[in-house]
Motif scaffolding. Structure first.
Motif, PDB file in Angstrom:
ATOM      1  N   LEU A 147      74.603  23.361 -15.829  1.00 48.66           N
ATOM      2  CA  LEU A 147      74.572  22.001 -16.363  1.00 48.66           C
ATOM      3  C   LEU A 147      75.717  21.771 -17.342  1.00 48.66           C
ATOM      4  O   LEU A 147      76.414  20.756 -17.280  1.00 48.66           O
ATOM      5  N   VAL A 148      75.930  22.732 -18.245  1.00 49.78           N
ATOM      6  CA  VAL A 148      77.008  22.599 -19.234  1.00 49.78           C
ATOM      7  C   VAL A 148      78.365  22.553 -18.534  1.00 49.78           C
ATOM      8  O   VAL A 148      79.233  21.733 -18.877  1.00 49.78           O
ATOM      9  N   GLN A 149      78.561  23.419 -17.546  1.00 48.40           N
ATOM     10  CA  GLN A 149      79.826  23.415 -16.817  1.00 48.40           C
ATOM     11  C   GLN A 149      80.045  22.080 -16.109  1.00 48.40           C
ATOM     12  O   GLN A 149      81.165  21.535 -16.112  1.00 48.40           O
ATOM     13  N   ALA A 150      78.989  21.530 -15.505  1.00 54.11           N
ATOM     14  CA  ALA A 150      79.110  20.252 -14.815  1.00 54.11           C
ATOM     15  C   ALA A 150      79.482  19.137 -15.787  1.00 54.11           C
ATOM     16  O   ALA A 150      80.316  18.275 -15.485  1.00 54.11           O
ATOM     17  N   LEU A 151      78.866  19.165 -16.972  1.00 59.10           N
ATOM     18  CA  LEU A 151      79.162  18.138 -17.974  1.00 59.10           C
ATOM     19  C   LEU A 151      80.588  18.259 -18.493  1.00 59.10           C
ATOM     20  O   LEU A 151      81.279  17.252 -18.695  1.00 59.10           O
ATOM     21  N   VAL A 152      81.033  19.494 -18.711  1.00 64.24           N
ATOM     22  CA  VAL A 152      82.397  19.699 -19.208  1.00 64.24           C
ATOM     23  C   VAL A 152      83.421  19.253 -18.172  1.00 64.24           C
ATOM     24  O   VAL A 152      84.390  18.539 -18.489  1.00 64.24           O
ATOM     25  N   LEU A 153      83.223  19.657 -16.919  1.00 62.61           N
ATOM     26  CA  LEU A 153      84.152  19.254 -15.856  1.00 62.61           C
ATOM     27  C   LEU A 153      84.134  17.744 -15.664  1.00 62.61           C
ATOM     28  O   LEU A 153      85.183  17.115 -15.454  1.00 62.61           O
ATOM     29  N   GLY A 154      82.944  17.167 -15.739  1.00 65.51           N
ATOM     30  CA  GLY A 154      82.857  15.709 -15.614  1.00 65.51           C
ATOM     31  C   GLY A 154      83.600  15.014 -16.736  1.00 65.51           C
ATOM     32  O   GLY A 154      84.268  13.994 -16.524  1.00 65.51           O
ATOM     33  N   ALA A 155      83.499  15.564 -17.940  1.00 68.68           N
ATOM     34  CA  ALA A 155      84.211  14.986 -19.084  1.00 68.68           C
ATOM     35  C   ALA A 155      85.721  15.074 -18.885  1.00 68.68           C
ATOM     36  O   ALA A 155      86.465  14.154 -19.252  1.00 68.68           O
ATOM     37  N   VAL A 156      86.184  16.172 -18.288  1.00 68.12           N
ATOM     38  CA  VAL A 156      87.608  16.314 -17.993  1.00 68.12           C
ATOM     39  C   VAL A 156      88.058  15.242 -17.003  1.00 68.12           C
ATOM     40  O   VAL A 156      89.100  14.597 -17.187  1.00 68.12           O
ATOM     41  N   GLN A 157      87.264  15.037 -15.954  1.00 66.89           N
ATOM     42  CA  GLN A 157      87.611  14.015 -14.964  1.00 66.89           C
ATOM     43  C   GLN A 157      87.676  12.635 -15.596  1.00 66.89           C
ATOM     44  O   GLN A 157      88.593  11.850 -15.332  1.00 66.89           O
ATOM     45  N   ILE A 158      86.716  12.324 -16.448  1.00 67.33           N
ATOM     46  CA  ILE A 158      86.684  11.019 -17.102  1.00 67.33           C
ATOM     47  C   ILE A 158      87.898  10.854 -18.016  1.00 67.33           C
ATOM     48  O   ILE A 158      88.551   9.794 -18.019  1.00 67.33           O
ATOM     49  N   ALA A 159      88.227  11.895 -18.783  1.00 69.77           N
ATOM     50  CA  ALA A 159      89.363  11.818 -19.696  1.00 69.77           C
ATOM     51  C   ALA A 159      90.664  11.580 -18.939  1.00 69.77           C
ATOM     52  O   ALA A 159      91.491  10.741 -19.330  1.00 69.77           O
ATOM     53  N   VAL A 160      90.843  12.303 -17.838  1.00 73.70           N
ATOM     54  CA  VAL A 160      92.063  12.138 -17.041  1.00 73.70           C
ATOM     55  C   VAL A 160      92.125  10.737 -16.432  1.00 73.70           C
ATOM     56  O   VAL A 160      93.159  10.060 -16.491  1.00 73.70           O
ATOM     57  N   SER A 161      91.014  10.292 -15.857  1.00 67.21           N
ATOM     58  CA  SER A 161      90.988   8.978 -15.221  1.00 67.21           C
ATOM     59  C   SER A 161      91.217   7.849 -16.223  1.00 67.21           C
ATOM     60  O   SER A 161      91.951   6.900 -15.952  1.00 67.21           O
ATOM     61  N   VAL A 162      90.583   7.957 -17.390  1.00 68.25           N
ATOM     62  CA  VAL A 162      90.749   6.928 -18.417  1.00 68.25           C
ATOM     63  C   VAL A 162      92.192   6.892 -18.909  1.00 68.25           C
ATOM     64  O   VAL A 162      92.776   5.812 -19.090  1.00 68.25           O
ATOM     65  N   ALA A 163      92.799   8.060 -19.105  1.00 71.15           N
ATOM     66  CA  ALA A 163      94.179   8.109 -19.575  1.00 71.15           C
ATOM     67  C   ALA A 163      95.131   7.476 -18.566  1.00 71.15           C
ATOM     68  O   ALA A 163      95.996   6.662 -18.918  1.00 71.15           O
ATOM     69  N   VAL A 164      94.972   7.836 -17.298  1.00 69.95           N
ATOM     70  CA  VAL A 164      95.847   7.284 -16.252  1.00 69.95           C
ATOM     71  C   VAL A 164      95.657   5.781 -16.132  1.00 69.95           C
ATOM     72  O   VAL A 164      96.625   5.014 -16.090  1.00 69.95           O
ATOM     73  N   ASN A 165      94.400   5.339 -16.097  1.00 67.43           N
ATOM     74  CA  ASN A 165      94.143   3.910 -15.913  1.00 67.43           C
ATOM     75  C   ASN A 165      94.527   3.094 -17.146  1.00 67.43           C
ATOM     76  O   ASN A 165      94.873   1.912 -17.027  1.00 67.43           O
ATOM     77  N   ALA A 166      94.476   3.703 -18.326  1.00 68.02           N
ATOM     78  CA  ALA A 166      94.938   3.009 -19.523  1.00 68.02           C
ATOM     79  C   ALA A 166      96.440   2.753 -19.430  1.00 68.02           C
ATOM     80  O   ALA A 166      96.921   1.659 -19.760  1.00 68.02           O
ATOM     81  N   LEU A 167      97.194   3.747 -18.959  1.00 63.23           N
ATOM     82  CA  LEU A 167      98.630   3.563 -18.767  1.00 63.23           C
ATOM     83  C   LEU A 167      98.904   2.490 -17.722  1.00 63.23           C
ATOM     84  O   LEU A 167      99.821   1.672 -17.866  1.00 63.23           O
TER      85      LEU A 167
END
Length: 210
Positions: A147-167
């Protein structure tokens, strides 16, 4: 916790996904161009919340229910396709406008911008599929709580997607001034965006369920 190699590999995959044009990117660009970068970033907040919802569902195994029940998956898929077709019609109908047209457009409230960003993301069933198909490949029980690994990986995906889409949103807003000075682009914008949105809708509706 996932090991560093898994985190980096998953981040690269997430980056490739974020750079691929889709409904979220089309919506964010349209809002930024028509109403400015602030509107684009508010819309991005809704998109980000949609990612959080899907991440939590995938992490806790709830999204499996959607994929296990064909009618539930198809309902979300067709709802998303209909929404994109509606946007395409708004661009192509007589007197309509493209989301990329930046001249004399009515401004949506922050609340509406946020909700439209949220619904645009939630109505894209590919996000759920991506979480269920990608996350397990980067999770190892030997590294601790799944569960922790899934949450951490999901957070990474969200951070990357938000950064790209913000640009993307910020860059799209800077293009608005250029388009305003060239009003002859309006007709071309309408037809290009209407065609793109209709194509995305058809692809989403006809894509086989995996």
């Amino acid at each position: 916790m996932p090991d560093l190699s898994n985190l980096l590999a998953f981040a690269l995959v997430a980056l490739g996904m974020a750079l691929t044009p889709g409904p979220n990117m089309v919506y964010l660009i349209s809002r930024s161009l028509s109403q400015g970068h602030r509107a684009g970033l508010i819309s991005l907040g809704g998109v980000a919340l949609g990612f959080v919802v899907y991440m939590l569902c995938a992490a806790f195994g709830l999204t499996a229910l959607v994929l296990a029940v064909p009618y539930a998956y198809d309902a979300i898929r067709f709802a998303g396709a209909l929404y994109l077709l509606w946007l395409a019609w708004q661009a192509l109908r007589p007197g309509g406008r493209s989301p990329f047209e930046v001249k004399e457009l009515p401004a949506d409230s922050p609340r509406r911008l946020f909700l439209m960003g949220l619904f645009t993301n939630l109505l894209n069933p590919k996000i759920a599929v991506v979480y269920l198909s990608l996350l397990p490949q980067f999770i190892s029980p030997a590294n601790g709580s799944v569960l922790v690994q899934a949450l951490v990986l999901g957070a990474v995906q969200i951070a990357v997607s938000v950064a790209v889409n913000a640009l993307v949103a910020l860059s799209a807003a800077s293009i608005a001034a250029f388009l305003v000075r060239r009003p002859t682009f309006a007709v071309v914008q309408r037809w290009i965006m209407g065609t793109v949105l209709a194509g995305l809708a058809i692809r989403m509706a006809t894509e086989a369920r995996r």
